[in-house]
Design an enzyme around this catalytic site. Structure first.
Site, short mmCIF file in Angstrom:
data_model
loop_
_atom_site.label_atom_id
_atom_site.label_comp_id
_atom_site.label_asym_id
_atom_site.label_seq_id
_atom_site.Cartn_x
_atom_site.Cartn_y
_atom_site.Cartn_z
N ARG A 1 -1.25 -8.37 13.21
CA ARG A 1 -1.59 -7.43 12.22
C ARG A 1 -2.45 -8.44 11.11
NH1 ARG A 1 3.76 -5.15 11.02
NH2 ARG A 1 2.73 -3.88 9.39
N ARG B 1 -10.16 1.30 7.82
CA ARG B 1 -9.71 -0.14 8.11
C ARG B 1 -10.88 -0.86 8.79
NH1 ARG B 1 -3.91 0.42 7.98
NH2 ARG B 1 -2.90 -1.52 8.82
N ARG C 1 11.66 -6.61 5.21
CA ARG C 1 11.67 -4.91 5.38
C ARG C 1 12.16 -4.48 6.93
NH1 ARG C 1 5.53 -2.63 4.89
NH2 ARG C 1 5.31 -3.33 7.13
N ARG D 1 11.05 -0.91 11.68
CA ARG D 1 9.62 -0.54 12.42
C ARG D 1 9.42 -1.54 13.48
NH1 ARG D 1 4.82 0.20 8.15
NH2 ARG D 1 3.63 -1.16 9.71
N LYS E 1 0.97 -1.17 0.17
CA LYS E 1 0.08 0.13 -0.10
C LYS E 1 0.85 1.22 -0.08
CE LYS E 1 -2.12 -0.76 4.01
NZ LYS E 1 -1.59 -1.98 4.34
P1 ADP Z 1 0.26 -1.99 7.76
O1 ADP Z 1 -0.78 -2.10 6.86
O2 ADP Z 1 1.38 -2.62 7.30
O3 ADP Z 1 -0.05 -2.71 8.89
P2 ADP Z 1 0.24 0.94 8.74
O4 ADP Z 1 1.48 1.88 8.36
O5 ADP Z 1 -0.98 1.25 7.56
O6 ADP Z 1 1.00 -0.82 8.25
O7 ADP Z 1 -0.45 0.61 10.04
C1 ADP Z 1 0.27 0.44 11.13
C2 ADP Z 1 -0.32 0.35 12.25
O8 ADP Z 1 -1.20 1.69 12.52
C3 ADP Z 1 -1.69 -0.62 12.24
O9 ADP Z 1 -1.24 -1.77 12.82
C4 ADP Z 1 -2.41 0.08 13.47
O10 ADP Z 1 -2.15 0.11 14.89
C5 ADP Z 1 -2.55 1.56 13.23
N1 ADP Z 1 -3.31 2.05 12.16
C6 ADP Z 1 -3.22 2.32 10.71
N2 ADP Z 1 -4.22 2.72 10.12
C7 ADP Z 1 -5.40 2.55 11.39
C8 ADP Z 1 -6.76 2.70 10.99
N3 ADP Z 1 -7.43 3.33 9.92
N4 ADP Z 1 -7.63 2.64 12.40
C9 ADP Z 1 -6.83 2.06 13.38
N5 ADP Z 1 -5.54 1.87 13.40
C10 ADP Z 1 -4.95 2.23 12.40
#
Ligand code: ADP
Length: 187
Positions: free
Chosen positions: A144, A88, A127, A133, A13
């Site tokens: 996740r 999400r 990664r 991270r 993404k």
């Molecule tokens: P990935 O899709 O690889 O898990 P992201 O950078 O999109 O990575 O998200 C990292 C973390 O940020 C998620 O595991 C969650 O804890 C938080 N997060 C991101 N977007 C949302 C969202 N829309 N609602 C709730 N938590 C979120």
């Protein structure tokens, strides 16, 4: 143009979001990046989000909505947005739609990045070595993925029912995935 990118962790993404937003001249809004910036700055919101993100759970809907929606509205007033990582959950999608009704922020298309499970794990662990991270450890990644299956994958049906969904084979090179997305974008 207003676009949503949905996909499990490791599906690309962030990479595709950056490329497409640049190509289309729209704002790239990545929910995870916005949260990580709050954590790095040590804001109250960042302090609340940090432990939740480290576990791989979702931050509360009101927190992410307050962070993302003003930026969505500003982007709509300009050239549009590419949102990655928000909404999400179906609840976030419904709430965002209510909040943004006045400005017609609804997406023109939703792209689901489809990647086999083994490949996701491989990409994230690779990664982890370079990016460091805090949530790229094996246990957190497993959580996740579970959160994605339980909370986020219902969104795929939600957008399919609205006729907005495009499933993209994202188990290809970065260039090929970008090309596959560009091909389905509404004219
Ligand atoms: P990935 O899709 O690889 O898990 P992201 O950078 O999109 O990575 O998200 C990292 C973390 O940020 C998620 O595991 C969650 O804890 C938080 N997060 C991101 N977007 C949302 C969202 N829309 N609602 C709730 N938590 C979120």
């Amino acid at each position: 143009m207003k676009l949503l990118l949905i996909g499990p962790p490791g599906s690309g993404k962030g990479t595709q979001g950056g490329r497409l937003a640049e190509r289309l001249g729209i704002e790239h809004l990545a929910a995870g990046d916005l949260l990580r910036a709050e954590v790095a700055e040590g804001t109250e919101l960042g302090r609340e989000a940090e432990a939740i993100m480290k576990r791989g759970d979702l931050v509360p809907d009101d927190v992410i909505i307050a962070l993302v929606m003003p930026r969505v509205e500003a982007a709509v007033a300009a050239n549009g947005y590419l949102l990655d990582g928000f909404p999400r959950t179906v609840e976030q999608a419904v709430e965002a739609r209510k909040l943004a009704e006045r400005v017609d922020a609804a997406p023109d298309a939703v792209l689901y990045l489809d990647v086999p499970r083994e490949e996701l794990m491989r990409r994230i662990l690779a990664r982890a070595e370079t990016e460091g991270r805090a949530d790229d450890t094996e246990d957190t990644v497993r959580n996740r993925l579970k959160v994605f299956d339980e909370a986020t994958s219902p969104l795929v049906d939600y957008y399919r029912q609205r006729g907005l969904l495009h499933v993209i084979d994202a188990d290809q090179s970065e260039d090929d995935v970008t090309a596959a997305i560009v091909e389905v974008l509404p004219g």
